[in-house]
Design a protein around this motif. Structure first.
Motif, PDB file in Angstrom:
ATOM      1  N   ARG A  27       0.849  -1.186   0.000  1.00  0.00           N
ATOM      2  CA  ARG A  27       0.000   0.000   0.000  1.00  0.00           C
ATOM      3  C   ARG A  27       0.880   1.230   0.000  1.00  0.00           C
ATOM      4  NH1 ARG A  27      -2.757  -3.632  -1.003  1.00  0.00           N
ATOM      5  NH2 ARG A  27      -4.730  -4.255  -0.096  1.00  0.00           N
ATOM      6  N   PRO A  28       0.691   2.181  -0.860  1.00  0.00           N
ATOM      7  CA  PRO A  28      -0.158   2.048  -2.040  1.00  0.00           C
ATOM      8  C   PRO A  28       0.528   1.157  -3.072  1.00  0.00           C
ATOM      9  CG  PRO A  28       0.984   4.151  -2.126  1.00  0.00           C
ATOM     10  CD  PRO A  28       1.352   3.488  -0.807  1.00  0.00           C
ATOM     11  N   LEU A  29      -0.270   0.446  -3.846  1.00  0.00           N
ATOM     12  CA  LEU A  29       0.280  -0.374  -4.920  1.00  0.00           C
ATOM     13  C   LEU A  29       0.896   0.550  -5.963  1.00  0.00           C
ATOM     14  CD1 LEU A  29       0.589  -3.218  -6.097  1.00  0.00           C
ATOM     15  CD2 LEU A  29      -1.596  -2.863  -7.266  1.00  0.00           C
ATOM     16  N   ALA A  30       2.106   0.247  -6.372  1.00  0.00           N
ATOM     17  CA  ALA A  30       2.806   1.093  -7.345  1.00  0.00           C
ATOM     18  C   ALA A  30       3.580   0.207  -8.309  1.00  0.00           C
ATOM     19  CB  ALA A  30       3.766   2.040  -6.632  1.00  0.00           C
ATOM     20  N   ASN A  31       3.701   0.653  -9.540  1.00  0.00           N
ATOM     21  CA  ASN A  31       4.491  -0.057 -10.543  1.00  0.00           C
ATOM     22  C   ASN A  31       5.901   0.501 -10.565  1.00  0.00           C
ATOM     23  OD1 ASN A  31       5.047  -1.769 -12.849  1.00  0.00           O
ATOM     24  ND2 ASN A  31       5.103   0.139 -14.007  1.00  0.00           N
ATOM     25  N   GLN A  32       6.895  -0.388 -10.481  1.00  0.00           N
ATOM     26  CA  GLN A  32       8.303   0.004 -10.545  1.00  0.00           C
ATOM     27  C   GLN A  32       8.954  -0.428 -11.857  1.00  0.00           C
ATOM     28  OE1 GLN A  32       9.471   1.888  -8.040  1.00  0.00           O
ATOM     29  NE2 GLN A  32       7.431   1.670  -7.137  1.00  0.00           N
ATOM     30  N   ARG A  33       8.228  -1.213 -12.657  1.00  0.00           N
ATOM     31  CA  ARG A  33       8.796  -1.739 -13.903  1.00  0.00           C
ATOM     32  C   ARG A  33       8.700  -0.689 -15.006  1.00  0.00           C
ATOM     33  NH1 ARG A  33       6.316  -7.255 -15.494  1.00  0.00           N
ATOM     34  NH2 ARG A  33       8.108  -7.220 -16.886  1.00  0.00           N
ATOM     35  N   PRO A  34       9.749  -0.580 -15.829  1.00  0.00           N
ATOM     36  CA  PRO A  34       9.682   0.361 -16.949  1.00  0.00           C
ATOM     37  C   PRO A  34       8.659  -0.100 -17.991  1.00  0.00           C
ATOM     38  CG  PRO A  34      11.722  -0.918 -17.029  1.00  0.00           C
ATOM     39  CD  PRO A  34      11.014  -1.299 -15.757  1.00  0.00           C
ATOM     40  N   LEU A  35       8.076   0.847 -18.691  1.00  0.00           N
ATOM     41  CA  LEU A  35       7.127   0.508 -19.750  1.00  0.00           C
ATOM     42  C   LEU A  35       7.834  -0.331 -20.813  1.00  0.00           C
ATOM     43  CD1 LEU A  35       5.211   3.885 -20.192  1.00  0.00           C
ATOM     44  CD2 LEU A  35       4.506   1.845 -18.919  1.00  0.00           C
ATOM     45  N   HIS A  36       7.135  -1.338 -21.308  1.00  0.00           N
ATOM     46  CA  HIS A  36       7.717  -2.221 -22.323  1.00  0.00           C
ATOM     47  C   HIS A  36       6.566  -2.932 -23.044  1.00  0.00           C
ATOM     48  CE1 HIS A  36      10.344  -5.075 -24.341  1.00  0.00           C
ATOM     49  NE2 HIS A  36       9.555  -6.039 -23.907  1.00  0.00           N
ATOM     50  N   MET A  37       6.469  -2.754 -24.333  1.00  0.00           N
ATOM     51  CA  MET A  37       5.446  -3.420 -25.142  1.00  0.00           C
ATOM     52  C   MET A  37       6.161  -4.396 -26.074  1.00  0.00           C
ATOM     53  SD  MET A  37       3.875  -0.324 -24.551  1.00  0.00           S
ATOM     54  CE  MET A  37       4.220   0.609 -23.523  1.00  0.00           C
TER      55      MET A  37
END
Length: 180
Positions: free
Chosen positions: A167-177
């Motif tokens: 908490r709070p949930l957060a994204n640490q990964r870089p954007l990648h498609m």
């Protein structure tokens, strides 16, 4: 009439939330959460076990810890009949365990519960576990386990270190498609 229906819907949601606390508490080895689903004098009949919630947690956690590296207690179809402060439910389940020998075990059945609302929250007072089938599932590699940084947001675990508690949930990964 609308207020009665709203009250019934809120009770039904509270009852479902109680059942989810049981499942999540077992899968995350969260003893406090697991026990919050039961009245302290509840009786549970599950496989060879018949007893109270504290003893059930200790027995089941020991079995899962010894035998499995991951478990999922999935709740499916759910019916609920409420009569005042007593409710009777039938909840289909699908259990999946990743065994320590890298095999996978599945079982299905129904939790048949009597819940009671005593001084506030709904909790399980009586549970019987109707196990209807089980079997082994062929082992396959866990998808995406080799992706670099796959666990930057947290590694799945059977305790409060699991990402679901963040908490709070957060994204640490870089954007990648992929493929772009």
């Amino acid at each position: 009439m609308t207020n009665d229906r709203l009250a019934e819907l809120l009770d039904r949601q509270d009852i479902l939330d109680c059942l989810i606390r049981f499942s999540r508490g077992m899968d995350r080895f969260d003893r406090e959460l697991f026990l919050s689903a039961f009245h302290s004098d509840a009786v549970i009949a599950a496989g060879p076990f018949v007893g109270g919630p504290v003893e059930l947690y200790d027995w089941a956690a020991s079995l899962h810890e010894q035998g499995q590296s991951a478990t999922h207690h999935n709740l499916l179809n759910h019916s609920c009949e409420i009569d005042g402060n007593v409710a009777h439910t039938e909840t289909y389940y699908l259990f999946v365990g990743r065994n320590r020998d890298d095999t996978n075990w599945m079982a299905g059945g129904r939790y048949i519960d009597r819940l009671e609302r005593r001084d506030g929250p709904w909790k399980i007072a009586l549970r019987t576990n109707a196990i209807e089938w089980s079997g082994m599932v062929p082992t396959m590699p866990i998808p995406f386990a080799d992706v670099p940084g796959i666990h930057i947001n947290g590694t799945p675990s059977r305790d409060r270190k699991d990402p679901s508690y963040q908490r709070p949930l957060a994204n640490q990964r870089p954007l990648h498609m992929p493929g772009r």
